[in-house]
Design an enzyme around this catalytic site. Structure first.
Site, PDB file in Angstrom:
ATOM      1  N   HIS A 134     -17.346  40.050 -46.121  1.00 11.28           N
ATOM      2  CA  HIS A 134     -17.125  38.910 -45.216  1.00 11.28           C
ATOM      3  C   HIS A 134     -15.801  38.166 -45.384  1.00 11.28           C
ATOM      4  O   HIS A 134     -15.682  37.032 -44.912  1.00 11.28           O
ATOM      5  CB  HIS A 134     -18.269  37.885 -45.374  1.00 11.28           C
ATOM      6  CG  HIS A 134     -19.605  38.369 -44.898  1.00 11.28           C
ATOM      7  ND1 HIS A 134     -20.343  39.289 -45.589  1.00 11.28           N
ATOM      8  CD2 HIS A 134     -20.336  38.042 -43.807  1.00 11.28           C
ATOM      9  CE1 HIS A 134     -21.478  39.510 -44.950  1.00 11.28           C
ATOM     10  NE2 HIS A 134     -21.497  38.776 -43.861  1.00 11.28           N
ATOM     11  N   GLY A 185     -16.559  44.234 -41.726  1.00 14.89           N
ATOM     12  CA  GLY A 185     -17.957  44.607 -41.579  1.00 14.89           C
ATOM     13  C   GLY A 185     -18.671  43.640 -40.656  1.00 14.89           C
ATOM     14  O   GLY A 185     -19.557  44.033 -39.897  1.00 14.89           O
ATOM     15  N   HIS A 186     -18.300  42.377 -40.724  1.00 16.00           N
ATOM     16  CA  HIS A 186     -18.867  41.368 -39.829  1.00 16.00           C
ATOM     17  C   HIS A 186     -17.759  40.882 -38.904  1.00 16.00           C
ATOM     18  O   HIS A 186     -16.907  40.095 -39.294  1.00 16.00           O
ATOM     19  CB  HIS A 186     -19.443  40.189 -40.617  1.00 16.00           C
ATOM     20  CG  HIS A 186     -20.351  39.313 -39.807  1.00 16.00           C
ATOM     21  ND1 HIS A 186     -20.010  38.842 -38.553  1.00 16.00           N
ATOM     22  CD2 HIS A 186     -21.592  38.822 -40.058  1.00 16.00           C
ATOM     23  CE1 HIS A 186     -21.000  38.098 -38.074  1.00 16.00           C
ATOM     24  NE2 HIS A 186     -21.977  38.076 -38.974  1.00 16.00           N
ATOM     25  N   HIS A 266     -26.616  44.857 -36.110  1.00 14.81           N
ATOM     26  CA  HIS A 266     -26.759  43.427 -36.348  1.00 14.81           C
ATOM     27  C   HIS A 266     -26.347  42.672 -35.083  1.00 14.81           C
ATOM     28  O   HIS A 266     -25.217  42.784 -34.610  1.00 14.81           O
ATOM     29  CB  HIS A 266     -25.867  43.059 -37.535  1.00 14.81           C
ATOM     30  CG  HIS A 266     -26.022  41.679 -38.055  1.00 14.81           C
ATOM     31  ND1 HIS A 266     -25.309  40.614 -37.541  1.00 14.81           N
ATOM     32  CD2 HIS A 266     -26.786  41.177 -39.063  1.00 14.81           C
ATOM     33  CE1 HIS A 266     -25.620  39.518 -38.214  1.00 14.81           C
ATOM     34  NE2 HIS A 266     -26.516  39.826 -39.146  1.00 14.81           N
ATOM     35  N   GLU A 318     -31.474  42.334 -39.110  1.00 16.55           N
ATOM     36  CA  GLU A 318     -31.286  41.285 -38.092  1.00 16.55           C
ATOM     37  C   GLU A 318     -30.712  41.899 -36.817  1.00 16.55           C
ATOM     38  O   GLU A 318     -29.755  41.406 -36.233  1.00 16.55           O
ATOM     39  CB  GLU A 318     -30.346  40.196 -38.628  1.00 16.55           C
ATOM     40  CG  GLU A 318     -30.828  39.572 -39.929  1.00 16.55           C
ATOM     41  CD  GLU A 318     -29.836  38.584 -40.535  1.00 16.55           C
ATOM     42  OE1 GLU A 318     -30.284  37.543 -41.033  1.00 16.55           O
ATOM     43  OE2 GLU A 318     -28.625  38.863 -40.498  1.00 16.55           O
ATOM     44  N   GLU A 334     -32.146  35.664 -34.058  1.00 12.03           N
ATOM     45  CA  GLU A 334     -31.450  34.643 -34.845  1.00 12.03           C
ATOM     46  C   GLU A 334     -30.755  33.628 -33.936  1.00 12.03           C
ATOM     47  O   GLU A 334     -30.186  33.990 -32.898  1.00 12.03           O
ATOM     48  CB  GLU A 334     -30.424  35.334 -35.748  1.00 12.03           C
ATOM     49  CG  GLU A 334     -29.695  34.399 -36.680  1.00 12.03           C
ATOM     50  CD  GLU A 334     -28.690  35.138 -37.560  1.00 12.03           C
ATOM     51  OE1 GLU A 334     -27.769  34.472 -38.064  1.00 12.03           O
ATOM     52  OE2 GLU A 334     -28.835  36.361 -37.745  1.00 12.03           O
ATOM     53  N   CYS A 336     -27.976  32.147 -34.382  1.00 14.08           N
ATOM     54  CA  CYS A 336     -26.560  32.499 -34.254  1.00 14.08           C
ATOM     55  C   CYS A 336     -26.336  33.584 -33.207  1.00 14.08           C
ATOM     56  O   CYS A 336     -25.285  33.622 -32.562  1.00 14.08           O
ATOM     57  CB  CYS A 336     -26.013  32.984 -35.595  1.00 14.08           C
ATOM     58  SG  CYS A 336     -25.694  31.669 -36.786  1.00 14.08           S
ATOM     59  N   CYS A 414     -25.879  29.767 -41.938  1.00 15.65           N
ATOM     60  CA  CYS A 414     -24.947  29.981 -40.824  1.00 15.65           C
ATOM     61  C   CYS A 414     -25.397  29.288 -39.542  1.00 15.65           C
ATOM     62  O   CYS A 414     -24.567  28.823 -38.754  1.00 15.65           O
ATOM     63  CB  CYS A 414     -24.768  31.475 -40.574  1.00 15.65           C
ATOM     64  SG  CYS A 414     -26.309  32.395 -40.385  1.00 15.65           S
ATOM     65  N   CYS A 415     -26.708  29.183 -39.313  1.00 17.23           N
ATOM     66  CA  CYS A 415     -27.201  28.707 -38.020  1.00 17.23           C
ATOM     67  C   CYS A 415     -27.010  27.210 -37.782  1.00 17.23           C
ATOM     68  O   CYS A 415     -26.555  26.820 -36.697  1.00 17.23           O
ATOM     69  CB  CYS A 415     -28.672  29.088 -37.838  1.00 17.23           C
ATOM     70  SG  CYS A 415     -28.967  30.876 -37.773  1.00 17.23           S
TER      71      CYS A 415
END
Length: 650
Positions: A134, A185-186, A266, A318, A334, A336, A414-415
């Site tokens: 990340h 990756g994200h 994801h 997720e 989720e 997010c 994160c949310c």
């Protein structure tokens, strides 16, 4: 297509409903989240996020604590503050944020690198594990915060920090002989670089975003190369060693984007990636990327989207599952992911001007995004189920990710700050402004000034959406302006009507927008009537989890049954086909909200129906019961209890 981002200083939200949410974010959520980031919330998961930056800045002693992406929570909080200050100045809050920015600046390394986990815990491992760790994700969120702080306050301090960070990243990644041929990756850096390009017009940032998108999925695979290079070690072992490296579809990196037929992996990563790609496709006039966006949007929206605007049906990863696999009780959805869906929809609207994107954006906003936060602004959902049976949650591990009530905070938080930043930046979603046309996507009450050539178009939207059907659009420009207004006709409304200065209007409709070109002058008034009958919604027959069931929607709002109104055993409630609905205004936490009632039927055990199985005849009796439906976003505000959206139809 040229698009002008709405200046949030020139847009004031006055909406009776969402304006209340913006005030809640300003008065409650932002201070509460500041306390959470500083570990001042009792009985909440510790954050340590501010402390991490202070330690990295040399302002205190200690060790890094939290997720590898803990920095991103601070960045999202700063972004929410920036957009909130556009609505209402707050000198004390701005001073606090400026102090945080100075700490961040001190934590930045001399070469521009900025990440407290690697600075404090693993300095020798920088840029060695893009698949899992990340770094570019955190950088992206900080870049977004820097752009927002500049746009919201005019201050360049954080913008300078993130430009230095972006320049460092640009030196590390690329096609050069000494550069890394990698990508995150994200996804997140892609959309952030596009926002940085918007405010700086530095072509290197657009080129770097394009590089990250086009390098993704190429062979030999970068994730495999770096895995071997670091001695086959893994940061996450949730589903076995190196699962993030091996399951490349999880991060949309299994094949190049142009070869992907469906939304996979994801869900948050997918919509963040596609938000950047759609922005990039428009600004670079790249038809290939545009087609990628259209194809993948269509698969997601037509085959993998919940009625609530939720995406990502499975807890494992997720992630998306397969076409038409939309379980109601084990769903992940989720918060997010729905925020990312709104972001993706916004960029698609800027590229396509097609109301289908605004329809999905509205569905996500009024259902999952609002539902992700309690009405008190201090409790949050990470996962957003469409059906909950609390007794089963305690014993059946397929529900380990589902909570029957919102939580005060999360170890992976994160949310909550994501919800705060999207609600404070709503003005970016209401309109799409092009040189010749102003598209009205959402009917959120507000006053706005939009530049039109050398003039300014000023208008005010009012009404009580989504509870009442009339939307009033008044032109308030002191000087007349020639321009085109394009009004979205929602997909849930069968018979919209429009008047201009009291006269009925029949105008051209293209791709779900009604176009009105006129020399607009002060006093012009449009009244858009959007009838909101209670509607029964039926699922596609290929969605097995919805067979024989019906959902209830009024306007953009999805409704649900909750145990507090209907008793337990919600699975035994039936809604007859012929039952009519009554609307009424709620009270207490439902004050000013429209609730629904209909005559239903409850299945109950007959006197001799106590055994587990009954042969030859049904062991139930049927009795009448009034069913009460509440807006789904407001469930779980009265304690723990059953809930369901999809109801058996009799």
């Amino acid at each position: 297509m040229t698009v002008m981002e709405t200046d949030l200083h020139q847009l004031k939200i006055s909406d009776p409903f969402l304006g209340q949410y913006q005030r809640l974010v300003r008065d409650v959520v932002i201070p509460y989240q500041w306390d959470a980031l500083n570990d001042r919330i009792s009985e909440a998961e510790p954050s340590h996020a501010i402390a991490n930056f202070r330690i990295a800045a040399g302002l205190e002693h200690g060790e890094f604590y939290g997720m590898v992406f803990q920095d991103s929570d601070v960045a999202k909080w700063l972004e929410a503050v920036a957009w909130s200050l556009c609505q209402q100045p707050d000198a004390a809050l701005e001073k606090t944020a400026d102090e945080v920015i100075e700490i961040i600046a001190k934590a930045q390394c001399s070469d521009g690198y900025l990440n407290t986990y690697f600075t404090l815990k693993a300095p020798a491992e920088r840029w060695t594990n893009l698949a899992e760790c990340h770094e570019l994700y955190c950088a992206g969120h900080m870049i977004e915060a820097g752009v927002a702080w500049f746009q919201g306050t005019g201050k360049r301090r954080l913008l300078e920090v993130v430009r230095k960070l972006a320049d460092h990243i640009d030196s590390v990644f690329g096609p050069g002989a000494e550069q890394l041929k990698g990508y995150p990756g994200h996804p997140e850096i892609e959309l952030a670089l596009m926002r940085l390009f918007d405010v700086t017009q530095e072509p290197r940032y657009l080129a770097l975003a394009n590089y990250f998108v086009e390098e993704r999925g190429k062979q030999p695979h970068f994730y495999d190369i770096e895995y071997e290079k670091r001695g086959r070690t893994s940061y996450w072992n949730t589903y076995g060693p190196a699962w993030m490296v091996k399951d490349k579809a999880y991060s949309q990196a299994h094949v190049p984007l142009a070869e992907q037929p469906a939304a996979v992996g994801h869900a948050v990563r997918f919509v963040y990636l596609m938000t950047g790609v759609a922005h990039l496709a428009r600004l670079s006039n790249d038809e290939g990327k545009r087609q990628d966006c259209l194809r993948l949007w269509q698969n997601m929206a037509q085959r993998q989207l919940y009625i609530t605007g939720g995406i990502g049906s499975q807890s494992s990863g997720e992630a998306f599952s397969s076409d038409y696999d939309l379980p109601n009780d084990t769903v992940y959805a989720e918060s997010c992911a729905s925020i990312g869906l709104m972001m993706f929809a916004r960029r698609m609207l800027e590229m396509e001007a097609d109301s289908q994107y605004a329809d999905v954006m509205e569905r996500a906003l009024y259902n999952t995004v609002l539902g992700g936060m309690a009405l008190d602004g201090k409790h949050f959902f990470y996962v957003n189920p469409l059906e909950v049976q609390p007794k089963a949650l305690k014993f059946n591990h397929i529900y380990d990710h589902v909570k029957p009530v919102r939580q005060r905070w999360f170890g992976c938080a994160c949310c909550p700050p994501n919800i705060a930043r999207v609600l404070t930046s709503l003005g970016h979603y209401i309109y799409t402004a092009q040189p010749e046309t102003l598209f009205i996507n959402l009917y959120v009450g507000n006053s706005v000034s939009i530049p039109v050539g050398d003039n300014t178009l000023q208008l005010r939207i009012s009404g009580n959406y989504p509870w009442q059907e009339q939307v009033i659009i008044d032109i308030t420009s002191p000087v007349s302006v020639s321009h085109t207004l394009a009004l979205r006709l929602p997909d849930w409304c069968d018979s919209p009507q429009l008047t201009l200065n009291g006269e009925a209007v029949n105008a051209e409709v293209r791709k779900g927008y009604l176009y009105l070109s006129r020399h607009w002058q002060e006093g012009d008034s449009l009244v858009l009537t959007l009838p909101m009958p209670v509607r029964r919604v039926y699922g596609n027959p290929q969605v097995r989890q919805q067979a024989g069931k019906v959902a209830i929607q009024r306007g953009p709002l999805v409704y649900c049954l909750e145990e507090a109104d209907n008793g337990n055993g919600l699975h035994n409630l039936l809604l007859p086909v012929e039952s009519a609905f009554k609307t009424f205004e709620g009270s207490g936490i439902f004050a000013h909200k429209v609730l629904l009632q209909a005559q239903g039927v409850r299945r109950s055990a007959s006197a001799d129906g106590q055994s587990l199985w009954q042969y030859d005849r049904s062991p139930v009796t049927h009795e009448a019961q009034t069913l009460t439906f509440i807006p789904w976003f407001s469930w779980a505000n009265r304690g723990e209890g059953e809930m369901r959206i999809w109801v058996d139809e009799a």
